[in-house]
Write an enzyme that holds these catalytic residues in place. Structure first.
Site, short mmCIF file in Angstrom:
data_model
loop_
_atom_site.label_atom_id
_atom_site.label_comp_id
_atom_site.label_asym_id
_atom_site.label_seq_id
_atom_site.Cartn_x
_atom_site.Cartn_y
_atom_site.Cartn_z
N TYR A 130 33.05 -39.04 -27.84
CA TYR A 130 33.86 -38.90 -28.92
C TYR A 130 35.27 -39.86 -28.64
CZ TYR A 130 31.38 -35.20 -30.87
OH TYR A 130 29.95 -34.61 -31.88
N SER A 173 21.95 -30.67 -28.85
CA SER A 173 22.44 -30.93 -30.16
C SER A 173 21.15 -32.20 -30.67
CB SER A 173 23.73 -31.97 -29.81
OG SER A 173 24.08 -32.29 -31.07
N GLN A 197 23.13 -27.65 -31.72
CA GLN A 197 23.66 -28.20 -32.95
C GLN A 197 22.81 -29.30 -33.58
OE1 GLN A 197 27.34 -30.47 -31.78
NE2 GLN A 197 28.27 -28.45 -30.70
N LEU A 228 30.62 -30.07 -44.47
CA LEU A 228 31.15 -30.32 -45.47
C LEU A 228 30.95 -31.83 -46.15
CD1 LEU A 228 34.90 -29.10 -45.35
CD2 LEU A 228 33.05 -28.06 -46.49
N SER A 251 41.99 -33.06 -39.13
CA SER A 251 43.13 -34.19 -38.74
C SER A 251 44.49 -33.78 -38.98
CB SER A 251 42.57 -35.54 -39.61
OG SER A 251 42.99 -35.27 -40.88
N GLN A 309 44.39 -28.58 -42.37
CA GLN A 309 43.07 -28.48 -42.71
C GLN A 309 42.23 -27.44 -41.74
OE1 GLN A 309 41.93 -32.67 -41.66
NE2 GLN A 309 41.26 -32.64 -43.73
N GLU A 344 43.22 -24.04 -43.63
CA GLU A 344 42.31 -23.93 -44.67
C GLU A 344 40.86 -23.58 -44.34
OE1 GLU A 344 43.33 -23.69 -48.06
OE2 GLU A 344 45.21 -23.98 -47.04
#
Length: 319
Positions: free
Chosen positions: A54, A151, A177, A208, A285, A289, A292
């Site tokens: 990543y 994964s 995953q 999402l 980010s 977020q 929420e």
């Protein structure tokens, strides 16, 4: 925040996890990551997922710096052996013993820790399962890794690896995953049933669909490409942007409105009501977020709501 044990392990994890893909983005600074990690702790989230590849290592490095002395308070999940990892041929990026062992050393340095809570092979489709599971078992015995997982592992290989570990007295896989959402349910066919059979916790990512299920985008509006994060999300959003999916999204938004919750909360809560799912990865980010996203852990969907969602999504539970 609610917590659950991951599969048959002793790891007690928050039902919402923080994903580390965006934390390695060129658009995100170390100070932003520091604030996101602080918001994560404030929301009661105690599991962070990242990977060797990543941001070419930036994600692990930033997470390590942000955690600092609080490292002991989180479950750190990272992954090695992805085909995008850069090696000189013929030692290409695969979850081979060589690569898994080499990469874990780099992960430990980047994350500024002497152990990884869950170490996973990243794409388990190119190396024999006995080689991967033996390498992972050795890493547990070394003390550098506490638990192991996979994964994007094909279901047959997940089963073979689990049987091999069971029959040879090795450490079992505790976590798998893969992509899973209201609009991407392919893992329900084989991978999730396999996880249920072997007591493996299934950890969805892209819950999402890069923001499509959050209600962030409007039909007909162009998808922005102004940042590295938006460029990363665009392929998924392009695939999602079909007439059928927009119609489904409209119906899902009505369900969310009827129950006084945000659409992202509905999408995440639905996953948390699915078999084998103990925690769901959510990207962020910004601190707002993750705050929420954490609210979804408190959403309870009754049988009538779940039945209505099944109808919208075309799910036949009696099949």
């Amino acid at each position: 925040m609610e917590y659950r044990y991951l599969g048959k392990s002793g790891l007690y994890a928050s039902r919402i996890s923080l994903g580390g893909v965006q934390l390695g983005s060129e658009d995100v600074s170390q100070s932003q990551v520091d604030r996101i990690i602080a918001a994560m702790f404030a929301a009661g989230i105690n599991i962070v997922d990242t990977a060797y590849i990543y941001g070419s290592g930036r994600s692990e490095e930033r997470i390590g710096k942000a955690l600092g002395e609080n490292r002991k308070d989180v479950i750190l999940v990272t992954k090695g052996g992805h085909w995008k990892a850069q090696y000189n041929p013929p030692n290409i990026g695969t979850p081979s013993r060589r690569n898994l062992v080499q990469e874990v050393e780099t992960c430990l340095k980047r994350l500024k820790t002497d152990y990884i809570d869950v170490y996973m092979w990243h794409v388990g489709d190119s190396v024999p399962p006995h080689e991967m599971i033996r390498a992972m078992d050795d890493l547990v015995k070394s003390g550098k890794v506490l638990y192991i997982g996979g994964s994007n592992t094909p279901a047959w290989k997940l089963g073979v690896a689990s049987e091999y570990a069971r029959n040879h007295g090795m450490n079992p896989l505790v976590l798998e995953q893969s992509g899973y959402s209201m609009l991407n349910r392919s893992s329900e066919l084989e991978r999730i049933p396999c996880c249920l059979e072997y007591g493996i916790s299934f950890m969805p990512y892209r819950a999402l669909q890069s923001g499509f299920l959050s209600g962030r985008y409007k039909k007909g509006d162009p998808i922005p490409e102004d940042t590295a994060t938006n460029q990363y999300n665009k392929p998924t959003l392009d695939r999602m942007s079909t007439e059928e999916n927009w119609e489904t999204l409209e119906q899902l938004q009505q369900v969310a409105a009827d129950h006084g919750i945000q659409h992202r909360e509905l999408a995440l809560a639905w996953l948390l009501h699915q078999p084998a799912v103990d925690t769901v990865i959510t990207g962020a980010s910004s601190p707002e977020q993750i705050t929420e996203n954490a609210k979804a852990a408190d959403v309870k969907l009754g049988p009538d709501v779940l039945a209505r969602l099944d109808e919208i999504l075309g799910i036949d539970r009696d099949r």
